[in-house]
Design a protein around this motif. Structure first.
Motif, PDB file in Angstrom:
ATOM      1  N   LYS A   1       8.586   9.503  -2.360  1.00  0.00           N
ATOM      2  CA  LYS A   1       8.670  10.951  -2.345  1.00  0.00           C
ATOM      3  C   LYS A   1       7.573  11.591  -1.488  1.00  0.00           C
ATOM      4  N   ASN A   2       6.502  10.880  -1.234  1.00  0.00           N
ATOM      5  CA  ASN A   2       5.346  11.469  -0.571  1.00  0.00           C
ATOM      6  C   ASN A   2       5.299  11.140   0.919  1.00  0.00           C
ATOM      7  N   SER A   3       4.490  11.910   1.633  1.00  0.00           N
ATOM      8  CA  SER A   3       4.266  11.651   3.059  1.00  0.00           C
ATOM      9  C   SER A   3       2.793  11.337   3.286  1.00  0.00           C
ATOM     10  N   ALA A   4       2.505  10.629   4.348  1.00  0.00           N
ATOM     11  CA  ALA A   4       1.119  10.254   4.652  1.00  0.00           C
ATOM     12  C   ALA A   4       1.013   9.853   6.114  1.00  0.00           C
TER      13      ALA A   4
ATOM     14  N   LEU B   1      -4.461   4.201   5.169  1.00  0.00           N
ATOM     15  CA  LEU B   1      -3.513   5.212   4.721  1.00  0.00           C
ATOM     16  C   LEU B   1      -4.296   6.470   4.335  1.00  0.00           C
ATOM     17  N   ALA B   2      -3.854   7.624   4.824  1.00  0.00           N
ATOM     18  CA  ALA B   2      -4.621   8.847   4.601  1.00  0.00           C
ATOM     19  C   ALA B   2      -3.716  10.068   4.593  1.00  0.00           C
TER      20      ALA B   2
ATOM     21  N   MET C   1       0.834  -1.199   0.000  1.00  0.00           N
ATOM     22  CA  MET C   1       0.000   0.000   0.000  1.00  0.00           C
ATOM     23  C   MET C   1       0.869   1.250   0.000  1.00  0.00           C
ATOM     24  N   LEU C   2       1.931   1.264   0.805  1.00  0.00           N
ATOM     25  CA  LEU C   2       2.837   2.407   0.847  1.00  0.00           C
ATOM     26  C   LEU C   2       3.541   2.594  -0.492  1.00  0.00           C
TER      27      LEU C   2
ATOM     28  N   ILE D   1       5.028   6.408  -0.763  1.00  0.00           N
ATOM     29  CA  ILE D   1       5.133   6.996   0.577  1.00  0.00           C
ATOM     30  C   ILE D   1       6.516   6.703   1.166  1.00  0.00           C
ATOM     31  N   GLY D   2       7.226   7.776   1.537  1.00  0.00           N
ATOM     32  CA  GLY D   2       8.523   7.618   2.174  1.00  0.00           C
ATOM     33  C   GLY D   2       8.568   8.175   3.579  1.00  0.00           C
TER      34      GLY D   2
END
Length: 470
Positions: free
Chosen positions: A429-432, A447-448, A397-398, A403-404
């Motif tokens: 590269k993204n955050s969550a 995940l949101a 999913m990450l 998502i890093g």
């Protein structure tokens, strides 16, 4: 051992000022003190010095001012943000004093401790501390001079060494003497700690008991009692007003208002304040007998659900079947503000904004809805995806969302957040935000992404707006 004369001496306070100015470390302080003080005195002074920056910050006083306290008294005392906001509850008493020829209204600060509940009372009111502990009264006398401007010659008249229950009984009797100056109002913070630094686990184990506090209230025109935020609301009598007070991140007090101070009797109010005591928002609803009447066995089930520990205990009793229905995962997931959790008002606030709002698992205070809920009542997150809690499923999913950088939030699932993030090894590269929780009792990962704050809307009262009943 507590030594008021030592701590308040000019010699010691001048030394503390010098040590602070020169930024002495602990070894330097100890070495200097050893030249003039005994080992016991040196230990007492160093213990006190550790508290100085804490009480200056907690009460918002000048960086050269001193208060008298010990560690436990400071921990138990009301901080400036809550204290300043609570001062607004005395407005009617303050106004009455302006129109009265009988002098300033008198407030008994029962179980006064170091005096935190008196510090921010309106200056038009006369505050008198009552306590059975001589050391606490010594603190109160000294601090009333610093915080309320009471002269040194008058301080003894503003402190009573006695059992608060006896003082209350005498308060409205004809035999009251000058030493038992009759008071119009009271404020009380019952003792609630078993040993230093450890909160009392039994919320009902107060001294005096809450039943005795109710009896005490009958001897005054009005007053306020501070009780643990988790105290069973069904045991609080009708005719009172119940307030839950805190910031955006915590709920620090439950306050029960009696008599003339209960402006909204039979209502529950949740209040959020900022660091300086200004009100951010409030929500007020009539008491709900159905919610309060939940039986002991049902409540016990939620109290022990999933063996939550530490900070998560704040969420144990935060949901009610009568507030929100159960359902599947919608577009958004939200965290209610702590004051709404403790007051059990988050369900009615949410439904007033979005009738699709529901819980995803019983006993866990994450709510889900088709649109974001209003801020600051809720912190909202837009759901990207969900999966079972397994290493492979969560990693996949990450990866699919690149998502890093990850923030992990837990309710109903027991893992070490830091260790879990290391184990998942997110790269991207993204955050969550990743939620580990339950969906209808089963473990689930959601995940949101955080949603920008939504403004207040219908169903929410804020900034002093009129109470709304649902």
């Amino acid at each position: 051992m507590f030594n008021a004369d030592l701590i308040t001496s000019a010699k010691v306070q001048d030394f503390i000022k010098l040590a602070t100015k020169k930024k002495m470390d602990a070894l330097q302080v100890s070495t200097q003190l050893a030249k003039e003080f005994s080992n016991e005195e040196r230990a007492a002074i160093m213990d006190y010095m550790a508290l100085v920056p804490k009480f200056r910050e907690k009460f918002g006083i000048e960086n050269t001012a001193f208060l008298l306290c010990d560690k436990l008294a400071l921990e138990q005392s009301t901080a400036q943000d809550i204290g300043r906001w609570k001062a607004t509850l005395w407005e009617s008493a303050r106004q009455a004093s302006k129109n009265s020829s009988e002098g300033a209204p008198v407030v008994h600060d029962l179980c006064c401790g170091m005096g935190g509940d008196s510090f921010f009372l309106p200056k038009e009111l006369t505050a008198i501390g009552v306590d059975l502990d001589e050391n606490r009264l010594a603190m109160y006398r000294y601090n009333s001079g610093v915080m309320r401007g009471v002269s040194q010659e008058s301080r003894d008249a503003y402190a009573i060494l006695a059992d608060v229950r006896e003082v209350a009984k005498e308060n409205d009797s004809e035999c009251a003497t000058l030493a038992r100056l009759k008071a119009d109002y009271f404020t009380i913070d019952p003792a609630r700690r078993a040993i230093e630094g450890e909160n009392q686990r039994d919320l009902r184990n107060l001294t005096p008991t809450f039943e005795e506090v109710i009896e005490i209230s009958k001897h005054y025109k009005g007053g306020m009692a501070k009780i643990p935020p988790g105290y069973p609301i069904c045991e609080i009598p009708r005719g009172t007003e119940i307030l839950y007070i805190g910031s955006r991140t915590d709920c620090r007090e439950c306050l029960v208002l009696f008599g003339e101070l209960a402006k909204n009797p039979d209502h529950v109010r949740a209040v959020m304040v900022d660091k300086t005591g200004n009100e951010i928002a409030n929500w007020t609803f009539a008491r709900d007998e159905k919610r309060e009447a939940r039986n002991e066995s049902e409540q016990s089930q939620y109290d022990h659900n999933y063996e939550l520990e530490g900070r998560d205990r704040v969420y144990r009793t935060s949901s009610s079947e009568s507030d929100l229905p159960l359902g599947g995962i919608s577009k958004f997931i939200a965290e209610p503000a702590p004051v709404l959790l403790r007051s059990h008002l988050f369900g009615v606030v949410a439904l007033a904004h979005d009738e699709t709002t529901h819980l995803i698992s019983p006993g866990i205070a994450y709510v889900t809805s088709e649109k974001p809920l209003p801020s600051p009542a809720f912190a909202n997150y837009e759901i990207l995806e969900s999966s079972e809690i397994s290493t492979g499923a969560v990693r996949a999913m990450l990866k699919s969302h690149d998502i890093g950088k990850l923030t992990l939030k837990l309710r109903g699932v027991k893992v070490d957040p830091d260790q879990e993030i290391k184990r998942l090894k997110p790269k991207g590269k993204n955050s969550a935000t990743l939620f580990y929780t339950r969906h209808d009792g089963e473990k689930i990962a959601i995940l949101a992404n955080p949603v920008k704050e939504m403004p207040a809307s219908a169903g929410m009262t804020s900034g002093g707006a009129a109470p709304k009943n649902l």
